[in-house]
Design an enzyme around this catalytic site. Structure first.
Site, mmCIF file in Angstrom:
data_model
loop_
_atom_site.group_PDB
_atom_site.id
_atom_site.type_symbol
_atom_site.label_atom_id
_atom_site.label_comp_id
_atom_site.label_asym_id
_atom_site.label_seq_id
_atom_site.Cartn_x
_atom_site.Cartn_y
_atom_site.Cartn_z
ATOM 1 N N ASN A 1 4.055 1.566 -0.813
ATOM 2 C CA ASN A 1 4.816 1.657 -2.055
ATOM 3 C C ASN A 1 3.968 2.266 -3.172
ATOM 4 O O ASN A 1 4.422 3.138 -3.923
ATOM 5 C CB ASN A 1 5.278 0.264 -2.505
ATOM 6 C CG ASN A 1 6.282 -0.376 -1.569
ATOM 7 O OD1 ASN A 1 6.868 0.290 -0.720
ATOM 8 N ND2 ASN A 1 6.457 -1.678 -1.724
ATOM 9 N N ASP B 1 17.450 -4.891 -8.414
ATOM 10 C CA ASP B 1 16.549 -5.220 -7.312
ATOM 11 C C ASP B 1 15.112 -5.050 -7.804
ATOM 12 O O ASP B 1 14.688 -3.944 -8.124
ATOM 13 C CB ASP B 1 16.810 -4.296 -6.113
ATOM 14 C CG ASP B 1 16.009 -4.686 -4.866
ATOM 15 O OD1 ASP B 1 15.145 -5.592 -4.959
ATOM 16 O OD2 ASP B 1 16.242 -4.091 -3.807
ATOM 17 N N SER C 1 13.536 3.235 -4.490
ATOM 18 C CA SER C 1 13.736 3.026 -5.929
ATOM 19 C C SER C 1 12.660 3.673 -6.794
ATOM 20 O O SER C 1 12.789 3.719 -8.020
ATOM 21 C CB SER C 1 13.762 1.521 -6.238
ATOM 22 O OG SER C 1 12.458 0.959 -6.131
ATOM 23 N N GLY D 1 7.375 -6.613 -19.829
ATOM 24 C CA GLY D 1 6.412 -5.521 -19.923
ATOM 25 C C GLY D 1 5.058 -5.875 -19.338
ATOM 26 O O GLY D 1 4.970 -6.440 -18.251
ATOM 27 N N LEU E 1 4.224 -8.621 -16.823
ATOM 28 C CA LEU E 1 5.065 -9.700 -17.346
ATOM 29 C C LEU E 1 6.528 -9.546 -16.949
ATOM 30 O O LEU E 1 7.412 -10.075 -17.610
ATOM 31 C CB LEU E 1 4.947 -9.747 -18.873
ATOM 32 C CG LEU E 1 3.528 -9.880 -19.438
ATOM 33 C CD1 LEU E 1 3.534 -9.661 -20.951
ATOM 34 C CD2 LEU E 1 2.926 -11.226 -19.082
ATOM 35 N N GLY F 1 0.815 -1.209 0.000
ATOM 36 C CA GLY F 1 0.000 0.000 0.000
ATOM 37 C C GLY F 1 0.847 1.256 0.000
ATOM 38 O O GLY F 1 0.630 2.178 -0.799
ATOM 39 N N ASP G 1 4.698 -2.678 -7.495
ATOM 40 C CA ASP G 1 3.985 -1.590 -6.808
ATOM 41 C C ASP G 1 4.207 -0.262 -7.521
ATOM 42 O O ASP G 1 3.291 0.562 -7.620
ATOM 43 C CB ASP G 1 4.448 -1.489 -5.357
ATOM 44 C CG ASP G 1 4.092 -2.727 -4.554
ATOM 45 O OD1 ASP G 1 3.098 -3.386 -4.886
ATOM 46 O OD2 ASP G 1 4.822 -3.040 -3.589
#
Length: 293
Positions: free
Chosen positions: A43, A235, A280, A213, A209, A41, A241
């Protein structure tokens, strides 16, 4: 009033970098360790906010150090946390192992997230006033069902990222406008509901995917596939998310669903090039630049 309201989990991630993911019964030594905000949530709320949407977060945290870290971070990301409640439980925690290829394993202790029930009148009002509601499955399923129903009643676009996967009531699926799943989650839902095509349950289905993508499936329309750019992943934590939050932000901004898909793929491809979940997540300018390339 927020463009995107996220109802979901807030965790603090404790991330161990390892040469390889341990097998059952095996001990491996960590090559690095970090602590950062996470939870599906949180993220997704951060991803929506950094992608340019005014964002509100409905969640539960504990009265502890991790809870304070979470609250401070939400403020830094300019996320409306007025509906984040403090409960008598520890803030959710995730233990994550990440290998050099960016693959990971994750163990989650729900903690305060399990206390996010029921929604109150203020929560339902926030959902009804938003353009997009974004949900996941790290909180009680009854709360997810309640939030989706509030979105349907208020005319808000309801988006569910069905992760971590669970059997879902047909009534919940009927209240959704968009379902986001990966291939494993899609297969589980087809098996558990008996549906040949998930679009018979939800009109718009997005299948992520990974490095390939994402696909857009719509009832009685051709499948649209958006490939991901080739990048060096370090990573994968939080990439899904990031995709969901960016997708919701694009929809809230008035983008057509096809364009929102491309925007989300670009955002996720940026996130896998950095370590951590929240750390990130890219900002709007970076996503726009990636699309321009």
């Amino acid at each position: 009033m927020a463009d995107v309201v996220v109802v979901g989990s807030a965790n603090v991630d404790q991330v161990f970098r390892v040469d390889r993911i341990p097998e059952p019964g095996e001990t491996v030594l960590s090559t690095g360790f970090s602590t950062a905000r996470g939870g599906k949530g949180q993220n997704q709320a951060v991803a929506a906010a950094r992608a340019g949407a005014s964002t509100a977060f409905i969640a539960a945290i504990g009265d502890d150090g991790f809870g304070r870290l979470t609250a401070e971070g939400l403020t830094e990301d300019r996320i409306d946390s007025s509906r984040v409640r403090t409960v008598d439980a520890a803030t959710g925690t995730a233990l994550i192992a990440v290998d050099p290829r960016g693959e990971n394993t994750i163990i989650v202790e729900a903690g305060a997230n399990a206390r996010l029930a029921p929604l109150d009148a203020g929560d339902r009002e926030s959902i009804a006033e938003a353009s997009v509601l974004l949900l996941q499955l790290e909180i009680p399923l009854d709360t997810v069902v309640e939030a989706a129903a509030a979105a349907r009643a208020g005319g808000t676009t309801a988006v569910l990222n069905a992760a971590p996967i669970a059997d879902l009531p047909v009534a919940l699926l009927a209240d959704l406008d968009v379902l986001i799943v990966n291939e494993h989650e899609a297969a589980h839902l087809r098996a558990s509901t008996g549906a040949t095509e998930l679009t018979s349950l939800v009109e718009t289905v997005v299948v992520t995917l990974g490095a390939d993508g994402a696909e857009l499936h719509r009832r009685e329309r051709d499948v649209v596939r958006v490939p991901a750019p080739r990048v060096t992943a370090v990573d994968a934590t939080g990439a899904g998310d990031t995709f969901c939050g960016a997708f919701a932000a694009a929809l809230a901004g008035g983008a057509e669903v096809d364009d929102a898909l491309g925007f989300a793929v670009a955002a996720a491809s940026l996130s896998v090039q950095r370590h951590g979940a929240v750390p990130s997540i890219p900002r709007r300018a970076e996503i726009d630049a990636a699309l321009a390339r």
